[in-house]
Scaffold this motif. Structure first.
Motif, PDB file in Angstrom:
ATOM      1  N   TYR A 338       0.730  -1.130   0.152  1.00  0.00           N
ATOM      2  CA  TYR A 338      -0.100  -0.012   0.078  1.00  0.00           C
ATOM      3  C   TYR A 338       0.785   1.256   0.080  1.00  0.00           C
ATOM      4  CZ  TYR A 338      -4.935   1.390   0.410  1.00  0.00           C
ATOM      5  OH  TYR A 338      -6.142   1.621   0.155  1.00  0.00           O
ATOM      6  N   VAL A 339       1.866   1.320   0.729  1.00  0.00           N
ATOM      7  CA  VAL A 339       2.788   2.284   0.890  1.00  0.00           C
ATOM      8  C   VAL A 339       3.440   2.575  -0.570  1.00  0.00           C
ATOM      9  CG1 VAL A 339       4.891   3.240   1.998  1.00  0.00           C
ATOM     10  CG2 VAL A 339       3.337   2.393   3.363  1.00  0.00           C
ATOM     11  N   MET A 340       3.910   1.609  -1.046  1.00  0.00           N
ATOM     12  CA  MET A 340       4.759   1.712  -2.280  1.00  0.00           C
ATOM     13  C   MET A 340       3.796   2.145  -3.395  1.00  0.00           C
ATOM     14  SD  MET A 340       7.888   1.233  -1.278  1.00  0.00           S
ATOM     15  CE  MET A 340       8.478   1.415  -3.164  1.00  0.00           C
ATOM     16  N   THR A 341       2.382   1.619  -3.298  1.00  0.00           N
ATOM     17  CA  THR A 341       1.415   2.033  -4.246  1.00  0.00           C
ATOM     18  C   THR A 341       1.118   3.577  -4.338  1.00  0.00           C
ATOM     19  OG1 THR A 341       0.553  -0.010  -4.513  1.00  0.00           O
ATOM     20  CG2 THR A 341      -0.898   1.938  -5.153  1.00  0.00           C
ATOM     21  N   THR A 342       1.374   4.093  -2.847  1.00  0.00           N
ATOM     22  CA  THR A 342       1.063   5.572  -2.825  1.00  0.00           C
ATOM     23  C   THR A 342       2.347   6.458  -3.443  1.00  0.00           C
ATOM     24  OG1 THR A 342      -0.278   5.164  -0.764  1.00  0.00           O
ATOM     25  CG2 THR A 342       0.528   7.198  -1.029  1.00  0.00           C
ATOM     26  N   ILE A 343       3.297   5.885  -3.122  1.00  0.00           N
ATOM     27  CA  ILE A 343       4.699   6.432  -3.522  1.00  0.00           C
ATOM     28  C   ILE A 343       4.767   6.440  -5.161  1.00  0.00           C
ATOM     29  CG2 ILE A 343       7.106   6.308  -3.839  1.00  0.00           C
ATOM     30  CD1 ILE A 343       7.099   5.238  -0.705  1.00  0.00           C
ATOM     31  N   LEU A 345       2.103   6.736  -7.278  1.00  0.00           N
ATOM     32  CA  LEU A 345       1.110   7.399  -7.775  1.00  0.00           C
ATOM     33  C   LEU A 345       1.695   8.897  -7.727  1.00  0.00           C
ATOM     34  CD1 LEU A 345      -1.444   8.002  -9.243  1.00  0.00           C
ATOM     35  CD2 LEU A 345      -2.770   8.067  -6.901  1.00  0.00           C
ATOM     36  N   ILE A 346       2.512   9.120  -6.342  1.00  0.00           N
ATOM     37  CA  ILE A 346       3.009  10.536  -6.325  1.00  0.00           C
ATOM     38  C   ILE A 346       4.146  10.741  -7.386  1.00  0.00           C
ATOM     39  CG2 ILE A 346       4.450  12.021  -4.821  1.00  0.00           C
ATOM     40  CD1 ILE A 346       2.997  10.590  -2.460  1.00  0.00           C
ATOM     41  N   ALA A 347       4.950   9.929  -7.602  1.00  0.00           N
ATOM     42  CA  ALA A 347       5.982   9.641  -8.672  1.00  0.00           C
ATOM     43  C   ALA A 347       5.197  10.124  -9.962  1.00  0.00           C
ATOM     44  CB  ALA A 347       6.822   8.502  -8.695  1.00  0.00           C
ATOM     45  N   PHE A 348       4.080   9.157 -10.186  1.00  0.00           N
ATOM     46  CA  PHE A 348       3.463   9.338 -11.496  1.00  0.00           C
ATOM     47  C   PHE A 348       3.215  11.041 -11.604  1.00  0.00           C
ATOM     48  CE2 PHE A 348      -0.351   8.969 -14.117  1.00  0.00           C
ATOM     49  CZ  PHE A 348       0.177   8.539 -15.342  1.00  0.00           C
ATOM     50  N   MET A 349       2.432  11.453 -10.604  1.00  0.00           N
ATOM     51  CA  MET A 349       1.907  12.733 -10.588  1.00  0.00           C
ATOM     52  C   MET A 349       3.093  13.956 -10.912  1.00  0.00           C
ATOM     53  SD  MET A 349      -0.284  14.476  -7.653  1.00  0.00           S
ATOM     54  CE  MET A 349       1.245  14.375  -6.388  1.00  0.00           C
ATOM     55  N   VAL A 430      -4.202  10.557  -4.002  1.00  0.00           N
ATOM     56  CA  VAL A 430      -2.987  10.018  -3.227  1.00  0.00           C
ATOM     57  C   VAL A 430      -3.512  10.356  -2.004  1.00  0.00           C
ATOM     58  CG1 VAL A 430      -0.792  10.857  -2.302  1.00  0.00           C
ATOM     59  CG2 VAL A 430      -1.279  10.931  -4.757  1.00  0.00           C
ATOM     60  N   ILE A 431      -4.448  11.248  -1.524  1.00  0.00           N
ATOM     61  CA  ILE A 431      -4.936  11.301  -0.126  1.00  0.00           C
ATOM     62  C   ILE A 431      -5.671  10.262   0.160  1.00  0.00           C
ATOM     63  CG2 ILE A 431      -6.519  12.730   1.190  1.00  0.00           C
ATOM     64  CD1 ILE A 431      -5.986  15.048  -0.435  1.00  0.00           C
ATOM     65  N   PHE A 432      -6.603   9.660  -0.931  1.00  0.00           N
ATOM     66  CA  PHE A 432      -7.490   8.437  -0.732  1.00  0.00           C
ATOM     67  C   PHE A 432      -6.233   7.261  -0.431  1.00  0.00           C
ATOM     68  CE2 PHE A 432     -10.817  10.469  -3.166  1.00  0.00           C
ATOM     69  CZ  PHE A 432     -11.758  10.633  -1.953  1.00  0.00           C
ATOM     70  N   LEU A 433      -5.349   7.043  -1.083  1.00  0.00           N
ATOM     71  CA  LEU A 433      -4.593   6.061  -0.849  1.00  0.00           C
ATOM     72  C   LEU A 433      -3.842   5.972   0.411  1.00  0.00           C
ATOM     73  CD1 LEU A 433      -2.331   5.644  -4.278  1.00  0.00           C
ATOM     74  CD2 LEU A 433      -4.302   3.973  -3.261  1.00  0.00           C
ATOM     75  N   GLY A 434      -3.423   7.459   0.981  1.00  0.00           N
ATOM     76  CA  GLY A 434      -2.923   7.630   2.393  1.00  0.00           C
ATOM     77  C   GLY A 434      -3.739   6.941   3.493  1.00  0.00           C
ATOM     78  N   ILE A 435      -5.165   7.517   3.006  1.00  0.00           N
ATOM     79  CA  ILE A 435      -6.181   6.914   4.220  1.00  0.00           C
ATOM     80  C   ILE A 435      -6.284   5.495   4.131  1.00  0.00           C
ATOM     81  CG2 ILE A 435      -8.713   6.913   4.566  1.00  0.00           C
ATOM     82  CD1 ILE A 435      -8.849   9.779   3.374  1.00  0.00           C
ATOM     83  N   GLY A 436      -6.293   4.770   3.041  1.00  0.00           N
ATOM     84  CA  GLY A 436      -6.305   3.338   2.749  1.00  0.00           C
ATOM     85  C   GLY A 436      -4.991   2.659   3.604  1.00  0.00           C
TER      86      GLY A 436
END
Length: 471
Positions: A338-343, A345-349, A430-436
């Motif tokens: 989950y953490v790596m997924t969030t990172i 998406l941030i990198a993609f953005m 990204v906010i939704f992923l952080g909450i997840g």
């Protein structure tokens, strides 16, 4: 039928005889690999139609004269039809078995595909939409089956790998869904030429689905004659006649299972974000790189292909280490992904903001690897948390929550994209992923499959270690 017989005979003949007397013979059939192979094809042909329209949104808008939102709905229909059909679909899977449901699903997929073959006229968008709807109504008999097929046909040391292969079929189809439409359908100046390309696309998929129907009819079976594992032997021993009351009780049990429900919300948020980003990928890429439909398709392909690698890698690791049944390890894997997924998406953005295609491609690979790995790991984790409830029921609920989140996020993402731009739209995801991620951390510890089965250390010793042994 050729079989690989797996012996329970180990070092303690007295205890081994007790196990065999209680549970009977256990065998692994070679045809299990044919079954999973057919399922991979079956799932791929369905999934290849997911973003078939939306990955070339600008071209579809020109040809059919519809709005981008209407094109988005050709993808979202797969998410909107699943939740209300989950209960009747799961009922049929438990009531009539794997084979009958697979046949219904593959025939429905074929019918929807054939309908779309007749929709290539500028005024027939709604006919194509109807075909798309039939395809994804039929998907109720695909998405929740990988853990069911894996547990019914495969040995205890193969279940994670088999489940990952089942998910691989869906991911393979999704990957092709990104790359084939931009390659086949070009943004011609002449509308008639676009129509010819669309015909090639739809007829090509129709030509593939027909033999898949035949393969499912000939080879796909509900279960092997003998169980592949002690777990399945125990379930068969205790299996009773299907009843509506037991079916509803299984859902009641899941809905009151706090660890499973916490995982469901976390899972839905993660994969829902992925579904939303994929649906609007064409619009995101064209915002930064005009006339780059092929790049949008290639980036989508990388999201899924690299993701398939992640699915297989983590499936094999969990089988080889045999650590997934430990709550702490399972949670650590889910949280890390989950953490790596969030990172990712941030990198993609950030990569989009640099206007560098190279960075966009690299960040898409990172995002796809971890998010798709979580897709498969999350399903199997849900099966563990919900045991002994049917695998199709638990994975179905996970996917239903994901589909609901996917529709909500896609609508939010599209609205934010049009109002505030791509950067802020992706920031919301990204906010939704952080909450997840935070939700995942708070999944309570409970006893998992082995403890629920009541397997003692002595009986676990009899689990097959060499699948090539023969009686």
């Amino acid at each position: 039928m050729t079989v690989e017989a797996v012996s329970l005979r180990q070092k303690n003949p007295v205890q081994e005889e007790d196990v065999e007397e209680e549970l009977g013979e256990i065998k692994l059939y070679k045809i299990r690999w044919v079954i999973i192979g057919i399922f991979v094809l079956y799932a791929a042909v369905s999934a290849v139609q997911w973003v078939q329209y939306s990955i070339i949104t600008n071209i579809i808008v020109r040809y059919y004269g519809v709005t981008p939102v209407a094109v988005d709905w050709t993808s979202m229909i797969s998410m909107i039809t699943y939740p209300p059909l989950l209960l009747p679909g799961s009922y049929m899977i438990d009531r009539i078995g794997l084979r009958s449901c697979a046949l219904i699903g593959v025939v429905g997929t074929a019918v929807g595909t054939w309908i779309k073959m007749f929709s290539v006229q500028p005024h027939l968008f709604m006919l194509g939409f109807a075909g798309q709807t039939v395809v994804f109504v039929s998907q109720i008999f695909i998405l929740s089956l990988p853990p069911k097929v894996a547990s019914v046909w495969f040995g205890p040391n193969e279940v994670s790998t088999a489940c990952s292969l089942g998910v691989f079929g869906t991911q393979l189809g999704t990957a092709l869904s990104f790359i084939l439409p931009p390659l086949i359908v070009r943004n011609h100046d002449n509308i008639d030429d676009i129509g010819k390309d669309l015909s090639y696309l739809f007829y090509g998929v129709g030509a593939v689905i027909t033999p898949v129907v035949i393969l499912v009819f000939i080879f796909f079976k509900s279960e092997p004659p003998l169980p592949p594992s002690i777990a399945q032997a125990k379930l068969r021993l205790n299996r009773s006649e299907f009843s509506n009351k037991e079916f509803l009780n299984s859902y009641k049990s899941l809905l009151t299972n706090m660890p499973f429900m916490v995982l469901s919300f976390a899972y839905g948020m993660n994969i829902g974000v992925f579904a939303a980003v994929c649906t609007l990928l064409n619009q995101f890429i064209l915002t930064y790189f005009p006339n780059s439909e092929k790049d949008a398709g290639t980036i989508g392909l990388l999201l899924v292909v690299i993701g398939m690698l992640g699915v297989v890698v983590f499936g094999v690791i969990l089988d080889k280490t045999k650590k997934f049944k430990e709550v702490a390890i399972a949670l650590e894997v889910a949280i890390a992904l989950y953490v790596m997924t969030t990172i990712g998406l941030i990198a993609f953005m950030i990569a989009l903001e640099t206007y560098s295609k190279v960075l966009v491609y690299i960040s898409a690979c990172v995002l796809g690897f971890f998010q798709n790995a979580y897709y498969a790991v999350g399903i199997e984790f849900g099966v563990e948390l919900s045991f002994p409830q049917p695998e199709s029921t638990s994975s179905g609920l996970l996917l239903a929550v994901m589909q609901i989140c996917g529709v909500i996020y896609t609508l939010l993402l599209g609205e934010c994209l049009s109002r505030f731009g791509a950067f802020w739209a992706l920031s919301l995801m990204v906010i939704f992923l952080g909450i997840g991620t935070l939700i995942t951390i708070f999944i309570p510890n409970i006893l998992l499959r082995q403890e629920a089965l009541g397997l003692t250390a002595e009986k676990n010793a009899f689990l097959p270690k060499n699948k090539n042994r023969r009686h």
